[in-house]
Write an enzyme that holds these catalytic residues in place. Structure first.
Site, short mmCIF file in Angstrom:
data_model
loop_
_atom_site.label_atom_id
_atom_site.label_comp_id
_atom_site.label_asym_id
_atom_site.label_seq_id
_atom_site.Cartn_x
_atom_site.Cartn_y
_atom_site.Cartn_z
N HIS A 232 34.47 2.58 5.02
CA HIS A 232 35.36 1.66 4.90
C HIS A 232 36.32 1.84 4.55
O HIS A 232 37.45 1.01 4.58
CB HIS A 232 35.77 0.87 3.01
CG HIS A 232 33.68 0.53 2.00
ND1 HIS A 232 33.04 1.48 2.72
CD2 HIS A 232 34.02 -0.35 1.37
CE1 HIS A 232 31.69 0.58 1.77
NE2 HIS A 232 33.03 -0.33 1.91
N GLU B 67 26.63 -8.07 10.75
CA GLU B 67 28.20 -8.25 11.05
C GLU B 67 28.26 -8.97 12.95
O GLU B 67 28.81 -9.86 12.75
CB GLU B 67 29.18 -6.96 11.24
CG GLU B 67 29.69 -6.34 9.69
CD GLU B 67 28.45 -5.89 8.79
OE1 GLU B 67 28.72 -5.67 7.90
OE2 GLU B 67 27.31 -6.12 9.34
N PHE C 103 32.99 -1.92 8.83
CA PHE C 103 31.92 -2.07 9.58
C PHE C 103 31.97 -3.22 10.58
O PHE C 103 31.12 -4.10 11.04
CB PHE C 103 31.25 -3.00 8.25
CG PHE C 103 30.97 -2.21 7.40
CD1 PHE C 103 30.32 -0.85 7.45
CD2 PHE C 103 31.75 -2.21 5.69
CE1 PHE C 103 29.93 -1.21 6.17
CE2 PHE C 103 31.78 -1.98 4.72
CZ PHE C 103 30.36 -0.89 4.72
#
Length: 315
Positions: free
Chosen positions: A123, A54, A80
């Site tokens: 998530h 990321e 993330f």
């Protein structure tokens, strides 16, 4: 909503050759939620799969933006984005300031966001308040397909960076028409309903929960969908609270330090003498987002929202 996002990306890629779309699985697989499906075939060379890194995805966008491109990067889940927080805070948001306006960062960082799909750990986080704290970065969260298209189009065309959180639970929740080339200005709230008893301020997936709660409530409410967390449309909220005298703020994120506290502070600054009851906040609890089996116990629901509305309107 997912089709509106895909259609907007396709239209902007077609309109502007400087737009580049990339991220984890956005090419061959079309994105984890298929928001980029078909774009690789339609725009070879401008849609790219990226490694699971990321910080690298966001850092690449800084260079692309400085070189004149308009990168649209996807982080596979909002949880993330923390892996890229250093790039977002130190570089994406500061490029214009650091270069004294010689360089800009017209970049969009898209990420599926929030509760409601019973995803795995890391998530489903909703930490938009932390990103709203970064000067130079706009934070956008749509609640309808039409707004998703209009806000994303404005974000891609904006001269500065935008963090674009897409509520996962709304991707396929409802189907509505979306006008062609639709634009929604960043920083303007939407008045969903008008009423006289209470102002309810919310955004993202919670807009739908607020509407459901009001269907079985006797209260007449102004419902305000902020749409853009930063910059916040303080004027619309302030004028509504001055009219109703009461306010409830609803968000998925943990209560402590959530953006609801900022909204309450601004109301205290600019409309406190119009309040006839304390401001209520309905939010997630101050614990890590639970695993799927307990998600519904954590997520603000219509019963909790309706209870808060009834408390402030009975004061």
């Amino acid at each position: 909503m997912v089709e509106a996002i895909r259609g907007t990306l396709r239209a902007e890629l077609d309109r502007d050759e400087d737009v580049v779309v990339y991220g984890q699985d956005v090419g061959v697989d079309g994105g984890v939620f298929r928001a980029t499906q078909g774009l690789l075939d339609a725009f070879p060379g401008r849609v790219h799969d990226a490694p699971v890194a990321e910080a690298g995805i966001v850092g690449l966008g800084v260079g692309l933006a400085a070189a004149g491109y308009r990168p649209v990067a996807e982080i596979q889940f909002a949880g993330f984005t923390f892996q890229a927080f250093d790039q977002i805070h130190q570089h994406v948001s500061r490029l214009r300031s650091r270069s004294r306006g010689k360089l800009t960062c017209p970049m969009v960082i898209r990420a599926p966001y929030g509760l409601g799909v019973k995803a795995l750990e890391h998530h489903s986080e909703s930490y938009e308040a932390g990103y709203a704290h970064i000067p130079g970065l706009k934070v956008v969260i749509p609640s309808t397909a039409q707004d998703a298209a209009g806000l994303l189009r404005s974000a891609i065309r904006a001269p500065d960076p935008v963090l674009f959180f897409e509520p996962m639970v709304l991707y396929r929740a409802a189907r509505r028409p979306v006008p062609a080339d639709h634009e929604v200005p960043l920083g303007e709230a939407r008045v969903v309903e008008e009423g006289t008893d209470v102002t309810v301020v919310t955004w993202g997936a919670m807009v739908r929960e607020v509407e459901g709660a009001l269907e079985e409530s006797e209260a007449s409410a102004d419902v305000i969908d902020l749409r853009t967390i930063s910059p916040m449309d303080t004027e619309t909220v302030r004028e509504s609270v001055r009219k109703t005298g009461r306010c409830v703020v609803v968000h998925e994120a943990p209560r402590s330090g959530g953006f609801g506290a900022e909204i309450a502070a601004r109301i205290s600054d600019e409309a406190v003498w119009h309040l006839e009851a304390p401001i209520e906040r309905v939010a997630g609890y101050d614990v890590p987002v639970p695993l799927p089996g307990r998600e519904e116990a954590y997520r603000p629901d219509q019963e909790r929202i309706r209870g808060a509305i009834e408390r402030v309107t009975s004061s």
